[in-house]
Design a protein around this motif. Structure first.
Motif, PDB file in Angstrom:
ATOM      1  N   LEU A   9       0.824  -1.201   0.000  1.00 46.15           N
ATOM      2  CA  LEU A   9       0.000   0.000   0.000  1.00 46.15           C
ATOM      3  C   LEU A   9       0.860   1.253   0.000  1.00 46.15           C
ATOM      4  O   LEU A   9       0.555   2.241  -0.653  1.00 46.15           O
ATOM      5  CB  LEU A   9      -0.926  -0.008   1.220  1.00 46.15           C
ATOM      6  CG  LEU A   9      -2.031  -1.067   1.205  1.00 46.15           C
ATOM      7  CD1 LEU A   9      -2.809  -1.014   2.506  1.00 46.15           C
ATOM      8  CD2 LEU A   9      -2.968  -0.888   0.029  1.00 46.15           C
ATOM      9  N   ALA A  10       1.958   1.209   0.724  1.00 41.73           N
ATOM     10  CA  ALA A  10       2.839   2.373   0.767  1.00 41.73           C
ATOM     11  C   ALA A  10       3.579   2.564  -0.551  1.00 41.73           C
ATOM     12  O   ALA A  10       3.818   3.685  -0.995  1.00 41.73           O
ATOM     13  CB  ALA A  10       3.846   2.215   1.907  1.00 41.73           C
ATOM     14  N   LEU A 200     -12.771  -5.347   1.563  1.00 43.95           N
ATOM     15  CA  LEU A 200     -11.817  -5.789   0.539  1.00 43.95           C
ATOM     16  C   LEU A 200     -12.583  -6.206  -0.701  1.00 43.95           C
ATOM     17  O   LEU A 200     -13.592  -6.914  -0.613  1.00 43.95           O
ATOM     18  CB  LEU A 200     -10.968  -6.950   1.052  1.00 43.95           C
ATOM     19  CG  LEU A 200      -9.904  -7.489   0.075  1.00 43.95           C
ATOM     20  CD1 LEU A 200      -8.646  -7.926   0.832  1.00 43.95           C
ATOM     21  CD2 LEU A 200     -10.445  -8.687  -0.739  1.00 43.95           C
ATOM     22  N   VAL A 201     -12.104  -5.771  -1.856  1.00 42.76           N
ATOM     23  CA  VAL A 201     -12.681  -6.196  -3.119  1.00 42.76           C
ATOM     24  C   VAL A 201     -11.627  -6.904  -3.955  1.00 42.76           C
ATOM     25  O   VAL A 201     -10.498  -6.430  -4.088  1.00 42.76           O
ATOM     26  CB  VAL A 201     -13.300  -5.004  -3.895  1.00 42.76           C
ATOM     27  CG1 VAL A 201     -12.246  -3.984  -4.316  1.00 42.76           C
ATOM     28  CG2 VAL A 201     -14.084  -5.501  -5.102  1.00 42.76           C
ATOM     29  N   THR A 238     -11.291  -0.566   1.182  1.00 39.49           N
ATOM     30  CA  THR A 238      -9.993  -0.215   1.768  1.00 39.49           C
ATOM     31  C   THR A 238      -8.877  -0.972   1.062  1.00 39.49           C
ATOM     32  O   THR A 238      -7.805  -0.416   0.810  1.00 39.49           O
ATOM     33  CB  THR A 238      -9.979  -0.560   3.264  1.00 39.49           C
ATOM     34  OG1 THR A 238     -11.052   0.126   3.914  1.00 39.49           O
ATOM     35  CG2 THR A 238      -8.655  -0.173   3.905  1.00 39.49           C
ATOM     36  N   TYR A 239      -9.133  -2.219   0.741  1.00 37.30           N
ATOM     37  CA  TYR A 239      -8.139  -3.081   0.105  1.00 37.30           C
ATOM     38  C   TYR A 239      -8.662  -3.522  -1.259  1.00 37.30           C
ATOM     39  O   TYR A 239      -9.837  -3.862  -1.406  1.00 37.30           O
ATOM     40  CB  TYR A 239      -7.863  -4.325   0.954  1.00 37.30           C
ATOM     41  CG  TYR A 239      -7.588  -4.035   2.402  1.00 37.30           C
ATOM     42  CD1 TYR A 239      -6.387  -3.447   2.811  1.00 37.30           C
ATOM     43  CD2 TYR A 239      -8.532  -4.353   3.381  1.00 37.30           C
ATOM     44  CE1 TYR A 239      -6.137  -3.184   4.148  1.00 37.30           C
ATOM     45  CE2 TYR A 239      -8.285  -4.098   4.719  1.00 37.30           C
ATOM     46  CZ  TYR A 239      -7.092  -3.506   5.098  1.00 37.30           C
ATOM     47  OH  TYR A 239      -6.851  -3.246   6.425  1.00 37.30           O
ATOM     48  N   VAL A 240      -7.765  -3.557  -2.234  1.00 39.57           N
ATOM     49  CA  VAL A 240      -8.112  -4.000  -3.580  1.00 39.57           C
ATOM     50  C   VAL A 240      -7.104  -5.053  -4.026  1.00 39.57           C
ATOM     51  O   VAL A 240      -5.895  -4.788  -4.053  1.00 39.57           O
ATOM     52  CB  VAL A 240      -8.102  -2.832  -4.588  1.00 39.57           C
ATOM     53  CG1 VAL A 240      -8.499  -3.329  -5.980  1.00 39.57           C
ATOM     54  CG2 VAL A 240      -9.033  -1.706  -4.141  1.00 39.57           C
ATOM     55  N   PRO A 247      -1.701  -6.516  -4.575  1.00 40.69           N
ATOM     56  CA  PRO A 247      -2.759  -5.888  -3.780  1.00 40.69           C
ATOM     57  C   PRO A 247      -2.401  -4.444  -3.462  1.00 40.69           C
ATOM     58  O   PRO A 247      -1.246  -4.116  -3.211  1.00 40.69           O
ATOM     59  CB  PRO A 247      -2.798  -6.742  -2.513  1.00 40.69           C
ATOM     60  CG  PRO A 247      -2.274  -8.073  -2.939  1.00 40.69           C
ATOM     61  CD  PRO A 247      -1.228  -7.776  -3.961  1.00 40.69           C
ATOM     62  N   THR A 248      -3.416  -3.597  -3.468  1.00 38.00           N
ATOM     63  CA  THR A 248      -3.169  -2.170  -3.327  1.00 38.00           C
ATOM     64  C   THR A 248      -4.411  -1.510  -2.743  1.00 38.00           C
ATOM     65  O   THR A 248      -5.178  -2.147  -2.022  1.00 38.00           O
ATOM     66  CB  THR A 248      -2.746  -1.569  -4.692  1.00 38.00           C
ATOM     67  OG1 THR A 248      -2.385  -0.207  -4.516  1.00 38.00           O
ATOM     68  CG2 THR A 248      -3.813  -1.700  -5.746  1.00 38.00           C
TER      69      THR A 248
END
Length: 313
Positions: A9-10, A200-201, A238-240, A247-248
């Motif tokens: 994510l970062a 999450l998706v 929030t999560y993809v 994942p991002t």
């Protein structure tokens, strides 16, 4: 514990490179599955086109360990690839695989159905994806055999055992799993898997980053943008876990999917307004996205297809 996801994510749009060798030799999988959030795993595919070296594992093969069985998202590009994923699942849990979703009708989503059907696992897809498999499955299989050689062994075309129109909801173990058709996007029958309690998706080909998205002949970009704005973005995930790439978060996939489509349509629109023709449309400026994997393979094709669409809008 969840350092992997924190780093991803970062890092945001950190580049992936097509020349990176298979990251998981000894398995047909390109990558060993990683736990993205508790009990949700994904084997991240190469961001390059399908090749013998990556065994066609150039998309993400995900699964959810619910506590009362495992739900797999994507059949995989070949019988052997689906088996390799199942072998990894067995090292993580003794829970049986109870359901497989195909995110669309493309080869990397469904050719491994032949393995899962052999295990007696129900397979679910959108009705449009099922129609794609029925019509084009044979030619998709032949294309896979050409690059995959002996790694195609055992693969046959097997369609879903169940289909749906708008949503297919599963309550299993600790999870509520919502398979949703949000509207026209990348290819016919594209679905997302939404986990509302986890925010999450698993987006499938609704959302891309790290590699340039391909615009197919049947990809209507105006519809994809509308589906994104009216149905996908409002999920507020929030999560993809995208169809391709690590994942991002929503910001990153928006930048490289929605914003890219809007940008390209804008450039092609300017070209049309100036009286430009198709031959020159291929070369509209896409330099802000030149760092993406598959840019060289796809940028000019994408521009040409958008021109052909917008010419008649």
């Amino acid at each position: 514990m969840w350092r992997f996801l924190t780093v991803i994510l970062a890092a945001g749009a950190a580049q992936a490179h097509e020349d990176i060798a298979d990251k998981y030799p000894g398995s047909m999988l390109y990558n060993k599955p990683v736990e993205v959030i508790p009990h949700v795993w994904s084997a991240i595919g190469a961001t390059a086109p399908p090749t013998y070296e990556n065994a066609g594992h150039n998309n993400n093969l995900s699964f959810i360990v619910t506590g009362d069985g495992v739900v797999v998202i994507n059949g995989g590009a070949a019988y052997g690839l689906a088996k390799a994923l199942h072998d990894e699942i067995k090292t993580i849990t003794d829970q049986p695989v109870k359901l497989v979703f195909n995110e669309n009708g493309q080869g990397h989503a469904m050719l491994g159905n032949s393995y899962w059907a052999e295990q007696g696992v129900p397979i679910v897809a959108h009705e449009e994806a099922a129609a794609e498999i029925a019509e084009y499955g044979g030619s998709i299989l032949e294309g896979m055999k050409r690059y995959n050689g002996d790694q195609a062994e055992g693969t046959s075309v097997v369609g879903p055992t169940e289909t749906f129109d708008e949503e297919y909801i599963v309550e299993m173990g600790d999870f509520r799993i919502e398979a949703r058709y949000l509207g026209p996007a990348h290819s016919p029958g594209d679905i997302v898997i939404w986990l509302p309690e986890q925010s999450l998706v698993i987006s499938g080909d609704m959302a891309f980053h790290e590699r340039m998205l391909p615009i197919f002949e049947h990809t209507y970009t105006a519809d994809w943008v509308e589906t994104w704005e009216t149905a996908f973005e409002p999920l507020g995930a929030t999560y993809v876990i995208p169809g391709h790439g690590h994942p991002t978060n929503m910001d990153q996939v928006r930048r490289y999917t929605h914003d890219y489509l809007v940008y390209l349509r804008g450039k092609v629109g300017e070209h049309l307004e100036a009286g430009g023709d198709l031959a020159d449309a291929y070369y509209v400026d896409q330099s802000p996205y030149a760092h993406l994997d598959t840019y060289e393979e796809l940028a000019t094709k994408n521009a040409g297809r958008v021109y052909e669409q917008m010419e008649f809008e």
